[in-house]
Design a protein around this motif. Structure first.
Motif, PDB file in Angstrom:
ATOM      1  N   VAL A  98       0.841  -1.203   0.000  1.00  0.00           N
ATOM      2  CA  VAL A  98       0.000   0.000   0.000  1.00  0.00           C
ATOM      3  C   VAL A  98       0.874   1.249   0.000  1.00  0.00           C
ATOM      4  CG1 VAL A  98      -1.643   1.370   1.358  1.00  0.00           C
ATOM      5  CG2 VAL A  98      -2.005  -1.081   1.069  1.00  0.00           C
ATOM      6  N   GLY A  99       1.893   1.266   0.860  1.00  0.00           N
ATOM      7  CA  GLY A  99       2.763   2.431   0.945  1.00  0.00           C
ATOM      8  C   GLY A  99       3.463   2.733  -0.374  1.00  0.00           C
ATOM      9  N   GLU A 100       3.932   1.702  -1.048  1.00  0.00           N
ATOM     10  CA  GLU A 100       4.611   1.923  -2.330  1.00  0.00           C
ATOM     11  C   GLU A 100       3.630   2.430  -3.389  1.00  0.00           C
ATOM     12  OE1 GLU A 100       7.080  -1.235  -3.701  1.00  0.00           O
ATOM     13  OE2 GLU A 100       8.345  -1.231  -1.891  1.00  0.00           O
ATOM     14  N   LEU A 101       2.407   1.918  -3.385  1.00  0.00           N
ATOM     15  CA  LEU A 101       1.412   2.376  -4.351  1.00  0.00           C
ATOM     16  C   LEU A 101       1.055   3.841  -4.124  1.00  0.00           C
ATOM     17  CD1 LEU A 101      -0.911  -0.760  -4.392  1.00  0.00           C
ATOM     18  CD2 LEU A 101       0.523   0.022  -6.276  1.00  0.00           C
ATOM     19  N   VAL A 102       0.947   4.234  -2.867  1.00  0.00           N
ATOM     20  CA  VAL A 102       0.670   5.643  -2.557  1.00  0.00           C
ATOM     21  C   VAL A 102       1.825   6.519  -3.018  1.00  0.00           C
ATOM     22  CG1 VAL A 102       0.342   7.309  -0.675  1.00  0.00           C
ATOM     23  CG2 VAL A 102      -0.915   5.136  -0.664  1.00  0.00           C
ATOM     24  N   GLU A 103       3.061   6.059  -2.805  1.00  0.00           N
ATOM     25  CA  GLU A 103       4.229   6.805  -3.272  1.00  0.00           C
ATOM     26  C   GLU A 103       4.219   6.963  -4.796  1.00  0.00           C
ATOM     27  OE1 GLU A 103       7.653   4.768  -1.877  1.00  0.00           O
ATOM     28  OE2 GLU A 103       7.349   5.325   0.242  1.00  0.00           O
ATOM     29  N   GLN A 104       3.619   5.983  -5.478  1.00  0.00           N
ATOM     30  CA  GLN A 104       3.550   6.034  -6.940  1.00  0.00           C
ATOM     31  C   GLN A 104       2.392   6.886  -7.440  1.00  0.00           C
ATOM     32  OE1 GLN A 104       3.391   1.865  -7.954  1.00  0.00           O
ATOM     33  NE2 GLN A 104       5.328   1.460  -6.888  1.00  0.00           N
ATOM     34  N   GLY A 105       1.550   7.406  -6.525  1.00  0.00           N
ATOM     35  CA  GLY A 105       0.512   8.338  -6.935  1.00  0.00           C
ATOM     36  C   GLY A 105      -0.917   7.892  -6.725  1.00  0.00           C
ATOM     37  N   LEU A 106      -1.143   6.660  -6.252  1.00  0.00           N
ATOM     38  CA  LEU A 106      -2.506   6.217  -5.996  1.00  0.00           C
ATOM     39  C   LEU A 106      -3.035   6.856  -4.714  1.00  0.00           C
ATOM     40  CD1 LEU A 106      -1.668   3.993  -8.105  1.00  0.00           C
ATOM     41  CD2 LEU A 106      -3.168   2.443  -6.818  1.00  0.00           C
ATOM     42  N   THR A 107      -4.342   7.035  -4.655  1.00  0.00           N
ATOM     43  CA  THR A 107      -4.950   7.458  -3.402  1.00  0.00           C
ATOM     44  C   THR A 107      -4.870   6.313  -2.400  1.00  0.00           C
ATOM     45  OG1 THR A 107      -7.168   6.663  -3.970  1.00  0.00           O
ATOM     46  CG2 THR A 107      -6.582   8.902  -4.699  1.00  0.00           C
TER      47      THR A 107
END
Length: 281
Positions: free
Chosen positions: A220-229
């Motif tokens: 989850v943290g990596e996806l948020v860093e990539q721009g996902l909500t």
């Protein structure tokens, strides 16, 4: 079959593009609906819905990801049926509502299926496995380019399906009302773990691609860093939890039933896709 244009919601997405191409090849009229279409359509802007629905008889519905988007799609189909939509083909997810299986992460999709079934419109629901094209047309492409697939899928397997097979099944369902009232589950011919996916992609590209197993919250943290909500990142984590929990390790025969041929194997898809240069460094 209706002679009015078939409405394709999310018509520029992976499946919508393929359905549009199939209809165009058959000379069947269609109308795309998206935020950039001539008649603007936005799942999250309900003021765009009525004009999109107007005159539509049959629609292909590919909903947005995440609980909020799925809830919006449910409200949309209820309004569309009330405003004259006669028939809908829904893109759902494999395993939704399966008895004896714990698919809690699909609660939003199950609610949407129920909304479609209760809308008053004729319906067909197609439940595909994960798309192979996620590795060539979506965020997983960048993992392939980086040589490391970083996901929280654990050691579970998925029967990855070629999205072209999905488009072919969707088109058949749209054009043949014999599929009305059916839920059609479709998948590739064999389940593959992420290590096996990485091996197939390594063979196809001629360079080493590995799988790095992430803990769900790190994912989850990596996806948020990539721009996902945060909501969308958690929705992606929950989808991969189905694989992580070994709930996708089975084959569905819907492609054979609808098209009269077997689905394409992931390794064959990867070899052909590599020749397009999409994974060139």
């Amino acid at each position: 079959m209706t002679t009015t244009p078939i409405l394709i919601l999310s018509g520029k997405g992976k499946t919508g593009r393929r359905v549009a191409a199939q209809l165009d090849a058959r000379g069947v009229p269609f109308r795309l609906a998206s935020r950039s279409s001539e008649q603007r359509f936005d799942w999250y802007d309900e003021s765009t819905w009525s004009a999109t629905i107007a005159g539509a008889d049959t629609a292909y519905l590919a909903p947005p990801v995440g609980p909020t988007g799925l809830a919006q799609a449910g409200r949309f189909i209820q309004q569309a049926a009330a405003e004259g939509l006669r028939r809908v083909v829904l893109l759902s997810g494999r395993g939704v509502g399966s008895p004896g299986r714990d698919f809690a992460v699909y609660d939003g999709s199950l609610d949407l299926e129920h909304a479609v079934q209760a809308s008053g419109a004729d319906w067909t629901i197609v439940q595909p496995a994960w798309f192979a094209q996620g590795f060539s047309e979506d965020f997983l492409r960048y993992h392939v380019l980086a040589g490391e697939i970083r996901l929280s899928a654990g050691t579970g397997a998925e029967a990855w399906i070629d999205t072209n097979d999905v488009g072919d099944v969707m088109t058949a369902a749209l054009l043949d009302e014999a599929y009305t009232g059916q839920v059609i589950a479709i998948s590739g011919p064999r389940p593959l773990t992420m290590d096996e996916v990485a091996d197939a992609l390594s063979t196809a590209t001629g360079r080493l691609i590995t799988y790095a197993e992430l803990e769900p919250e790190k994912h989850v943290g990596e996806l948020v860093e990539q721009g996902l909500t945060q909501e969308d990142a958690e929705a992606v984590r929950d989808l991969f939890a189905v694989i992580r929990n070994h709930r996708s390790e089975y084959v569905s025969d819907g492609v054979q039933q609808v098209l009269g041929r077997p689905p394409r194997d992931f390794a064959d898809w990867a070899r052909e896709t590599a020749t397009t240069g999409v994974w060139a460094a």
